[in-house]
Design an enzyme around this catalytic site. Structure first.
Site, mmCIF file in Angstrom:
data_model
loop_
_atom_site.group_PDB
_atom_site.id
_atom_site.type_symbol
_atom_site.label_atom_id
_atom_site.label_comp_id
_atom_site.label_asym_id
_atom_site.label_seq_id
_atom_site.Cartn_x
_atom_site.Cartn_y
_atom_site.Cartn_z
ATOM 1 N N CYS A 283 7.074 0.698 -7.126
ATOM 2 C CA CYS A 283 6.602 0.521 -5.753
ATOM 3 C C CYS A 283 6.484 -0.970 -5.426
ATOM 4 C CB CYS A 283 5.230 1.178 -5.636
ATOM 5 S SG CYS A 283 4.442 0.953 -4.047
ATOM 6 N N CYS B 193 11.151 -2.455 -0.204
ATOM 7 C CA CYS B 193 10.398 -1.200 -0.115
ATOM 8 C C CYS B 193 11.267 -0.101 -0.716
ATOM 9 C CB CYS B 193 10.072 -0.893 1.348
ATOM 10 S SG CYS B 193 9.305 0.726 1.573
ATOM 11 N N HIS C 133 11.862 2.834 0.011
ATOM 12 C CA HIS C 133 12.621 3.733 0.896
ATOM 13 C C HIS C 133 13.876 3.099 1.491
ATOM 14 C CE1 HIS C 133 8.830 5.782 0.574
ATOM 15 N NE2 HIS C 133 9.106 6.682 1.493
HETATM 16 N N1 DGL Z 1 6.463 2.786 -2.117
HETATM 17 C C1 DGL Z 1 5.995 1.920 -1.051
HETATM 18 C C2 DGL Z 1 6.583 0.531 -1.264
HETATM 19 O O1 DGL Z 1 7.641 0.364 -1.841
HETATM 20 C C3 DGL Z 1 6.364 2.465 0.315
HETATM 21 C C4 DGL Z 1 5.588 3.708 0.709
HETATM 22 C C5 DGL Z 1 4.091 3.486 0.832
HETATM 23 O O2 DGL Z 1 3.642 2.679 1.686
HETATM 24 O O3 DGL Z 1 3.371 4.113 0.072
HETATM 25 O O4 DGL Z 1 5.983 -0.433 -0.858
#
Ligand code: DGL
Length: 269
Positions: free
Chosen positions: A75, A187, A189
């Site tokens: 993440c 990020c 996604h």
């Molecule tokens: N996994 C988070 C990131 O890469 C994106 C989703 C979230 O905000 O939990 O920052």
């Protein structure tokens, strides 16, 4: 002691980190992975740095208790805010990986003049990218923007259509993003809309995500430390979430490329 058969731990706020897990599994198919998505605390992008440090420490413990030989913080929000804390907290002989450093290394290594960063609010607030890039090369102009709506947009399946084009245009059509050499997709996604962003800039801006580079870093580390699993054992990967909803099951395929089983586990009791 031969630790090569131990699994690789990977964690994220939810299922977005499956894009990282997918890159790792594609490059290292013999490795067994244990994935933890902290869906009970989603979205990490809106949490404070202190909360993300606390969650990350606890999840890392869960993965180390599962005997993982290494842990990947998949993440960006957790990597940007909690990575140093995790390293300080756990023993020196465990190597941790994050998704920030590979992008930083690429931006600096390619000697770009101007680099854009799009990410969650937590990642942008941390200034992790600008601090790390400018510590290595102060001449690089780093411009950042929090683009949180993209997470929900992608999760709801809105990409490559007029809605995603409009949202992207709203975020990217800004003075600060003029004359970019590269845009960092900071990020979990965003790799899913990499092509769309590439097309938005008419191919004039290099669009970078960290996933393959993380998998490569991991491979080099495992190889050089005799930790690579060379035996095909058909051991099952495990995918845990801290709060299960049917909608996750519907979206995991988009992020992981194939359907997987999610198990709910409450580590927060
Ligand atoms: N996994 C988070 C990131 O890469 C994106 C989703 C979230 O905000 O939990 O920052």
């Amino acid at each position: 002691m031969d630790r090569s058969g131990q699994p690789i731990g990977i964690f994220d706020s939810g299922i977005g980190g499956l894009t990282v897990a997918n890159a790792i599994k594609s490059l290292l198919p013999n490795e067994r992975i244990i994935y933890f998505g902290d869906s009970a605390h989603l979205p990490y992008g809106d949490k404070s740095a202190d909360a993300l440090r606390y969650f990350s420490i606890r999840i890392t413990k869960f993965l180390l208790d599962k005997n993982c030989k290494t842990v990947v913080v998949a993440c960006n929000s957790a990597s940007s805010t909690a990575f140093d804390t995790i390293k300080d907290f756990y023993p020196d002989d465990i190597r941790f990986f994050n998704v920030v450093d590979p992008l930083v290394q690429e931006a600096v290594g390619k000697k770009y003049n101007k680099v854009g960063v799009i990410a969650t609010k937590a990642t942008i607030r941390s200034n992790a990218y600008s601090k790390k890039i400018n510590a290595l090369d102060p001449s690089i102009n780093v411009v950042q923007l929090a683009t949180p709506l993209l997470v929900h947009m992608i999760e709801e399946g809105f990409y490559n259509n007029n809605i995603s084009h409009a949202i992207l245009d709203n975020y990217l059509n800004q003075h600060r993003f003029e004359n970019l050499d590269a845009l960092l997709l900071a990020c979990t996604h965003y790799p899913l809309i990499k092509q769309e962003i590439h097309d938005y800039f008419n191919g004039q801006v290099k669009i970078l995500d960290p996933n393959l580079a993380v998998a490569n870093q991991l491979k080099v580390y495992l190889e050089s430390n005799q930790l690579l699993n060379n035996e095909v054992k058909n051991q099952e990967d495990q995918f845990y979430v801290s709060d299960f909803t049917e909608s996750f099951l519907e979206t995991v395929k988009i992020f992981y490329g194939k359907q997987i089983e999610l198990q709910e586990i409450d580590i927060w009791k």
